[in-house]
Structure formats: structure tokens, C-alpha cells
Enzyme design. Structure first.
Site, PDB file in Angstrom:
ATOM      1  N   THR A 236     100.045 -13.846  12.975  1.00  0.00           N
ATOM      2  CA  THR A 236      99.615 -14.936  12.685  1.00  0.00           C
ATOM      3  C   THR A 236     100.351 -16.669  12.825  1.00  0.00           C
ATOM      4  O   THR A 236      99.448 -17.327  13.440  1.00  0.00           O
ATOM      5  CB  THR A 236      99.614 -15.499  11.020  1.00  0.00           C
ATOM      6  OG1 THR A 236      99.082 -14.180   9.972  1.00  0.00           O
ATOM      7  CG2 THR A 236      99.210 -16.433  10.545  1.00  0.00           C
ATOM      8  N   GLU A 240      98.299 -19.303  15.102  1.00  0.00           N
ATOM      9  CA  GLU A 240      98.082 -21.145  14.750  1.00  0.00           C
ATOM     10  C   GLU A 240      99.487 -21.635  15.429  1.00  0.00           C
ATOM     11  O   GLU A 240      98.504 -22.926  15.866  1.00  0.00           O
ATOM     12  CB  GLU A 240      98.826 -21.204  13.090  1.00  0.00           C
ATOM     13  CG  GLU A 240      98.540 -20.451  11.807  1.00  0.00           C
ATOM     14  CD  GLU A 240      96.536 -20.484  12.251  1.00  0.00           C
ATOM     15  OE1 GLU A 240      96.189 -21.334  12.855  1.00  0.00           O
ATOM     16  OE2 GLU A 240      95.609 -19.366  11.648  1.00  0.00           O
ATOM     17  N   HIS A 249      89.723 -20.550  19.516  1.00  0.00           N
ATOM     18  CA  HIS A 249      89.891 -19.441  19.814  1.00  0.00           C
ATOM     19  C   HIS A 249      89.074 -18.669  20.689  1.00  0.00           C
ATOM     20  O   HIS A 249      88.383 -19.641  21.144  1.00  0.00           O
ATOM     21  CB  HIS A 249      88.658 -19.243  18.300  1.00  0.00           C
ATOM     22  CG  HIS A 249      89.350 -19.283  17.258  1.00  0.00           C
ATOM     23  ND1 HIS A 249      88.906 -20.351  15.756  1.00  0.00           N
ATOM     24  CD2 HIS A 249      90.241 -18.881  16.024  1.00  0.00           C
ATOM     25  CE1 HIS A 249      89.465 -19.939  15.070  1.00  0.00           C
ATOM     26  NE2 HIS A 249      90.840 -19.526  15.360  1.00  0.00           N
ATOM     27  N   ASP A 259      86.320 -21.659  25.331  1.00  0.00           N
ATOM     28  CA  ASP A 259      87.247 -21.717  24.858  1.00  0.00           C
ATOM     29  C   ASP A 259      88.031 -22.520  25.967  1.00  0.00           C
ATOM     30  O   ASP A 259      89.133 -22.630  25.429  1.00  0.00           O
ATOM     31  CB  ASP A 259      88.879 -20.556  24.341  1.00  0.00           C
ATOM     32  CG  ASP A 259      88.446 -19.499  25.639  1.00  0.00           C
ATOM     33  OD1 ASP A 259      87.756 -19.899  27.250  1.00  0.00           O
ATOM     34  OD2 ASP A 259      89.061 -19.163  25.852  1.00  0.00           O
ATOM     35  N   THR A 264      90.170 -15.889  30.713  1.00  0.00           N
ATOM     36  CA  THR A 264      89.728 -15.350  29.239  1.00  0.00           C
ATOM     37  C   THR A 264      87.909 -14.841  29.191  1.00  0.00           C
ATOM     38  O   THR A 264      87.251 -16.056  29.729  1.00  0.00           O
ATOM     39  CB  THR A 264      89.911 -16.252  27.937  1.00  0.00           C
ATOM     40  OG1 THR A 264      89.514 -17.400  27.888  1.00  0.00           O
ATOM     41  CG2 THR A 264      91.369 -16.108  27.629  1.00  0.00           C
TER      42      THR A 264
END
Length: 707
Positions: A236, A240, A249, A259, A264
Site C-alpha cells: 500500500t 501511495e 492510477h 495515466d 504502461t
């Protein structure tokens, strides 16, 4: 292969027209672990200057990424950037106050993921191996605080704001954002997205307000030891911190979204779990599908294992930009100032802190204290327990018995070779008599007597701000009540009013009734009133009811400070106490949590029931007293069970009050079951008789009919 490669012309157009927006699209029924994008939207709406700063950063990032992608050598520069980190643990003395070992483990996970040293790097699918990046970023806990004092990079702050945390926890403690990456670890995070899932973290993108810059993570999603959720493996924080370094994201927060990373693939939406390869969707990402192993997706920690080279470029751009002071963090002067330049660590003196497994107890019970000293690891402890046995200890976690009712202080001095520190908690331990203070039922408290309120009630005010108090100018009955000036308090503050102990074993169907008067400021306010009970002097509490917002409002919302002026502005609430029937020491706790509403008042605390048991009936029930057969034409058996030894006297009287037989003559009986035969002949023949049973100072009388 990827549709992200052609984004920059559109991005420039959006920047030039001021239309750059990052939408917050959540799919119905999909849990949303992160609210970074939602927080971005809210702060940009509140301050247009933030959007301008971020637009400028995007222009800088576009140029930086373009130059880096055209320079192959830049991808292997080996110029690792060190980021000083301070971890602020916000806690209420529970498991959320995690160990130093768990904090360090969270830093380990960050470094392995950002340097691609993670053990599961080999699990990256072959389709993504060529773009999986060592981001050349390393995180180190600070060794010097902003004043140059010794630190282990961890602070601990006691606050109820650890519950449903938002940016408000950052106001408790924050170190300069251009010198440290601030991380706040909390118990829970408020879901501001409107979705149904619970939130495990959020971060602030570069360009935001200086007073809120940093990362917030639930304590149980930090690291992979202690309280950590092992499904997420501490990742996590990797997600972050990616936001904190300007990564969006991976699905762009909309269907087939953007993004702003060229390598990606386009994602249709967020993914959970770990979809099998290839996860091809409608966004033109065949044949390899979506990069579900990327840290910026919502897949679980066992699935995630890479940042891409394109994401690395964006993060390095953020660290080379002056936006939010990110470029100063890894400067040699700042590394020296924060003690993260590789110099040998110094043993810091401890900051004394402790907690107890309970602060309320019955006389004769015990409490275990836990050392929670931080900043430096102590090796010596010196405790002082006023009113306790023992009165002092050198153990790290001693257990202490309190035999006498009262309110007591506790002091801890923790030490190591570098120094020592002391903490005293005044009026910390509250010891009560095991027997309830009030036993005559029904009982009503209207708060008219100020001395009784001061002597009987306990007001718990953790932040030492506005709390419950007796108010002498408004009440349903009389002129007084309990008041909490909620409109003067800060959001998310929790305050409690604890009653004296009540002996309710004479009540059939016990219940609590009370009057409440409350106003909201606006209809969206969601203040909460909870009612708890305790049968062990407050050592543990059980929730009986909870109401919030409009459920407790007795008048319409009003912006001005509310004070009830007539009986119509009050209402009566009823809480069943049936599970605690027979309790000899019941306490009530009224706990109020502020969410921006107005004042609340309580009056007429009434302990009542469906009926009241007489002394004889109570003893009979407790002793399971039986007289059978009844009526009888011969003999009858008297049978009862004693919970403890007591002097007994049992006699038979006729209807004229004359004593006709002595069954037991002032003899002490042991605990256990006793039985006696009453004969027709010894009683005096047919008739109606009264069997008188005296046990100590109490009496039971039973009628016997002999035919």
C-alpha cells in the site's frame, strides 16, 4: 503496442485551456482502497492555484521525460536519490501504535520495491520484464529532527483523530515537507469517495498545500510484520508513495483512462486480486493485456511487483522539480541536516510514554502497564504507582493491584546510556468500589445537585479541550443538565460522561431512559452518540446503542449555538439493559463523537424496569427455594441452596402467629444445598402455616397448606 505514446499533444491542449482534470470514476460495487485522486480533486476545487502549479509541473515532466527517453545512458545513471522519511504514528494506545520493528519493515518494503530488489521481481511476466525499472530512489528514516535533535525518524502522538483520519491528522504533527517525506500511520481512514469500501491509504500529489503534503496509510497496511495485512505485503505504501511522486492510477481513473505514462498499457478500470495473464480488455491492449502486476493498480500485494521505466521517469521528474520542494529532499545539504547521509547513527535518549490495559477497575483488581517509550530504545525503567501494590517497579511491563477506591497518578522514567525522560499521568487510574454506589431502584439523576455531579460522574476529555460539564441554565426537569458545547469543539473529537455504579439486581426487565436535546449545524452533520455499559467498574465497555445525525436531532438544524428553551426540544430515549439484569454494579457511558454539529444536552438519567423484586423474592430466586408438595396431606420438603455460609433460623408459625415448630435454631449453615422435612403431626395437624426462614439479616416467608 500502447496507446499512451500519443498523449502529449492532447495534454498540451488541455493545459493551455486550463481544462486539465483528473476524474474520479469508481465502478459500482468496487472497493476503492485509495482516495488520492479524490483528495486531489477536492483540494484543486478549493484552491485554483494548485491546478496551476500542477499544470506547470506537467509541462516540466513532459520535457524531462522526453529528454530522458532520448538518452539511454540516463536510464542507468546509478545516481540513487535518498529521501529522508519521518513516520508519525497517530494512536489511542491500541495495536495501531505499532512497533519500531514494523515501521522499519515498511521502509524495507519501500526500498525493495523502488530499487527492484523485491524477492518476487522474478515473477514479473516476460511481457513486462524489459520495462520493469529500478527507480533509483531510496528511503531512510531521519536521524535528526527539524531542530537537529537526535531521532529515530518515528514520532508517536495520542489522538482520537486516528479514527476516520483525513488531512486533519496532519495538523497534529508535521515536519518540513522540503526536508522530509511525512508519513502518518493511523487506525482507520474516512471514506470520502462515496464508495462502500474501506480506505487503506492516500497521498498528496506534488503541488498541493504545504500543510498537508505527505502520505497517510492504515497501520495494518504498513510493512509485513506486526499488525500488517499480509495479503498486501506492505505495498500500500509503494502505491501511495507513487502518488506522492506524481504517478496516477494506472487506469487513469476512468474507463480506458490516461495515466500519462508511455510504456504502461491502457487499463479499462482498476483490478483486484490477481487476474491471470493476459488480461485483455476493450481498451486496445492486446495481445499482452493490462499490466496487473504494477504497483499503481489495485491488485493485491502478492500480485504486484514492478514500476515501469516510464513511471520512473515521471517520479524522477517530480524529484528534480522545485514543486513542493521535492528537489531539496535528496540534496547533500539536506541529507546531512536530517542525518540520512550515511553517517553512523547515534543512540537517542528515549521519550517516555506508556499505556495501561485499562484505566478503570474495581478495587482488588489489577492493571498491566506497557512501556511505549520512543525516539530511543530504553534499557532501564522506573515506575511509580500511587495507591498501587507494588508502589514501584523496574520491569518493562509491570502488573499492579489497586485495593483502595480512589484516583491515582502513574509515573514512568525510561533511560538508556544517552539519557532519560519521565512522564507522569495525573488522575490516570480510577478505582471504584465493587458494589454499586446506588442500590435503591428506580433511580433518577436530573443533575440538580452540583456536588453530586462532581462526586458521582466522570468526564473523559482526551484532548483536554471542550468536554461534558454540568450546565445550570437548561434542563428538562429542573434547571440543570449535562452539556457538551459541540459547536465549540473540533471535528472528530470524542468525549465521554460516565455514570456512578448502580445495583440493579432488584429490577425485572431493567432499562435506561434519558432525555436528550441536540441540534445539527447542517443536515449533513453526522455527530454520533453511543451508549455503553460496564459491569466491572469500567474496565471494559459494551456498546448498547448508537445514533447519529438526524437520529438524535430534536430540533431543526441551526447555525447559531443551540440551547434548549422548552420541553418540546427534548426527547426521551430508551435502552434495554436486560442482558445485565442482576448486576450489582452497572455503569453507563455516554460517548459523543463530533462531526461538525451543534450542542448536545442530557437530562433525567433514569434506571428503571418492568417491575421490582422484593427482598424475599430475590433471595428465593438466588437460593432456588422450593417447598413441595404444597398443599400436602402428610409431609412437605423444604429445599434451598446457599451461595455462601450463613447463620440460619427456620421456624413454623400458625395463622395466629404462634410458633409451632423449630426446624433449625440459629445454626450456621455451610454453602450448598440443604433440605428439611415438615411433618403434619409436628406442625399441629391440618391448617395453614407460615414457614419463616432467616438467613443472616434477611428473611424469606413461605405459606404451607396441610390438608
Amino acid at each position: 503496442m500502447y496507446c499512451m505514446r500519443k498523449i502529449y499533444a492532447l495534454l498540451i491542449l488541455m493545459l493551455g485551456t486550463g481544462l486539465l482534470q483528473f476524474s474520479m470514476a469508481q465502478q459500482p460495487g468496487v472497493q476503492e482502497p485509495c482516495i488520492a485522486e479524490e483528495m486531489r480533486r477536492l483540494e484543486e476545487a478549493a484552491d485554483p492555484e494548485i491546478s496551476k502549479r500542477r499544470a506547470a509541473l506537467e509541462n516540466y515532466t513532459r520535457q524531462f521525460v522526453s529528454e530522458r527517453e532520448n538518452d539511454p545512458a540516463a536510464k542507468t545513471s546509478n545516481a540513487v536519490k535518498i529521501i529522508p522519511v519521518v513516520v508519525h504514528i497517530i494512536h489511542e494506545g491500541g495495536t495501531e501504535n505499532i512497533s519500531e520493528a514494523q515501521v522499519i519493515d515498511g521502509i524495507r518494503v519501500l526500498n525493495e520495491d523502488f530499487r527492484r530488489l523485491n524477492a518476487d521481481a522474478s515473477n514479473t511476466h516476460s511481457a513486462w520484464q524489459s520495462v520493469a525499472a529500478d527507480c533509483e530512489v531510496e528511503f531512510r528514516l531521519a536521524q535528526k529532527d527539524p531542530n537537529g535533535n537526535c531521532t529515530n525518524g518515528i514520532t508517536r502522538t495520542y489522538s482520537e483523530l486516528t479514527n476516520d483520519a483525513r488531512n486533519n491528522v496532519k495538523g497534529l504533527i508535521m515536519w518540513p515537507r522540503d526536508k522530509y517525506m511525512n508519513v502518518w500511520l493511523v487506525k482507520t481512514i474516512e471514506n470520502t469517495s462515496g464508495g462502500s469500501g474501506f480506505i487503506i491509504g492516500f497521498a498528496q500529489f506534488p503541488g498541493g498545500n504545504s500543510s498537508t503534503d505527505g502520505v497517510v496509510v492504515r497501520n495494518d497496511y504498513w510493512g509485513a510484520v506486526g499488525t500488517a495485512n499480509l495479503t498486501y505485503k506492505g505495498r500500500t505504501a509503494s502505491h501511495e508513495v507513487g502518488h506522492w511522486l506524481n504517478l496516477s492510477h494506472i487506469w487513469g481513473d476512468s474507463n480506458c483512462g490516461n495515466d500519462f505514462v508511455s510504456d504502461t498499457p491502457t487499463h479499462e478500470t482498476s483490478n483486484t486480486g490477481c487476474p491471470s495473464f493476459p488480461h485483455v480488455t476493450s481498451c486496445g491492449n492486446a495481445p499482452d493485456g493490462e499490466m496487473v502486476q504494477n504497483y499503481m493498480d489495485y491488485t493485491n500485494g502478492g500480485c504486484q511487483n514492478l514500476f515501469s521505466e516510464g513511471q520512473k521517469s515521471r517520479m524522477l521528474a517530480a524529484l528534480n522539480s522545485s514543486t513542493s520542494g521535492r528537489n531539496n529532499l535528496w540534496s547533500s545539504s539536506n541529507l546531512a541536516a536530517t542525518g540520512t547521509d550515511g553517517s553512523p547513527a547515534t543512540l537517542c535518549a528515549p521519550h517516555a510514554e506508556f499505556s495501561a490495559n485499562s484505566v478503570m477497575l474495581c478495587a482488588g483488581d489489577s492493571i498491566t502497564f506497557t512501556d511505549e517509550s520512543w525516539n530511543g530504545t530504553p534499557d532501564t525503567w522506573n515506575w511509580t504507582f500511587t495507591g498501587g501494590s507494588p508502589s514501584g517497579s523496574s520491569l518493562q511491563s509491570p502488573t499492579v493491584i489497586y485495593n483502595t477506591p480512589g484516583v491515582y497518578n502513574v509515573t514512568l522514567t525510561s533511560s538508556n546510556a544517552t539519557g532519560s525522560d519521565s512522564e507522569t499521568k495525573t488522575s490516570y487510574i480510577m478505582v471504584s468500589n465493587p458494589a454499586g454506589q446506588y442500590g435503591t431502584m428506580p433511580f433518577t439523576d436530573s443533575f440538580e445537585n452540583a456536588a453530586d455531579v462532581a462526586n458521582d460522574w466522570i468526564f473523559v476529555n482526551p484532548d483536554n479541550g471542550i468536554g461534558w460539564e454540568r450546565y445550570g441554565s437548561a434542563g428538562y426537569t429542573g434547571n440543570a443538565s449535562l452539556r457538551l458545547r459541540n459547536d465549540q469543539n473540533s471535528a472528530n473529537r470524542v468525549d465521554a460522561a460516565i455514570s456512578p455504579g448502580y445495583d440493579i439486581d432488584s429490577i425485572i426487565g431493567p432499562k435506561l431512559k434519558f432525555r436528550v436535546a441536540y441540534a445539527q449545524n447542517t443536515t449533513s452533520d453526522n455527530d454520533k452518540l453511543r451508549v455503553y455499559v460496564s459491569t466491572n467498574c469500567g474496565a471494559t465497555w459494551l456498546l448498547r446503542t448508537q445514533k447519529s445525525g438526524t437520529q438524535i436531532a430534536t430540533v431543526s438544524a441551526q447555525a447559531s449555538e443551540f440551547t434548549p428553551t422548552n420541553a418540546s426540544q427534548w426527547k426521551e430515549e430508551t435502552v434495554s439493559l436486560a442482558p445485565y439484569a442482576g448486576s450489582s454494579n452497572l455503569r453507563i457511558k455516554f460517548e459523543f463523537t463530533n462531526d461538525g454539529g451543534n450542542n448536545i444536552f442530557l437530562d433525567d438519567i433514569n434506571i428503571t424496569g418492568d417491575g421490582f423484586v422484593g427482598l424475599d423474592d430475590r433471595l428465593a430466586v438466588e437460593m432456588n427455594t422450593l417447598l413441595y408438595p404444597n398443599p400436602t396431606d402428610g409431609s412437605s420438603m423444604l429445599r434451598f441452596t446457599l451461595p455462601h455460609a450463613v447463620e440460619a433460623d427456620i421456624r413454623v408459625f400458625d395463622m395466629m402467629g404462634r410458633e409451632v415448630d423449630i426446624i433449625q435454631n440459629q445454626i450456621k449453615l455451610s454453602a450448598g444445598t440443604h433440605q428439611y422435612t415438615i411433618n403434619k403431626e409436628t406442625a399441629g395437624g391440618p391448617g395453614i402455616y407460615m414457614i419463616s426462614i432467616r438467613l443472616g439479616g434477611a428473611f424469606i416467608t413461605r405459606k404451607l397448606v396441610i390438608q
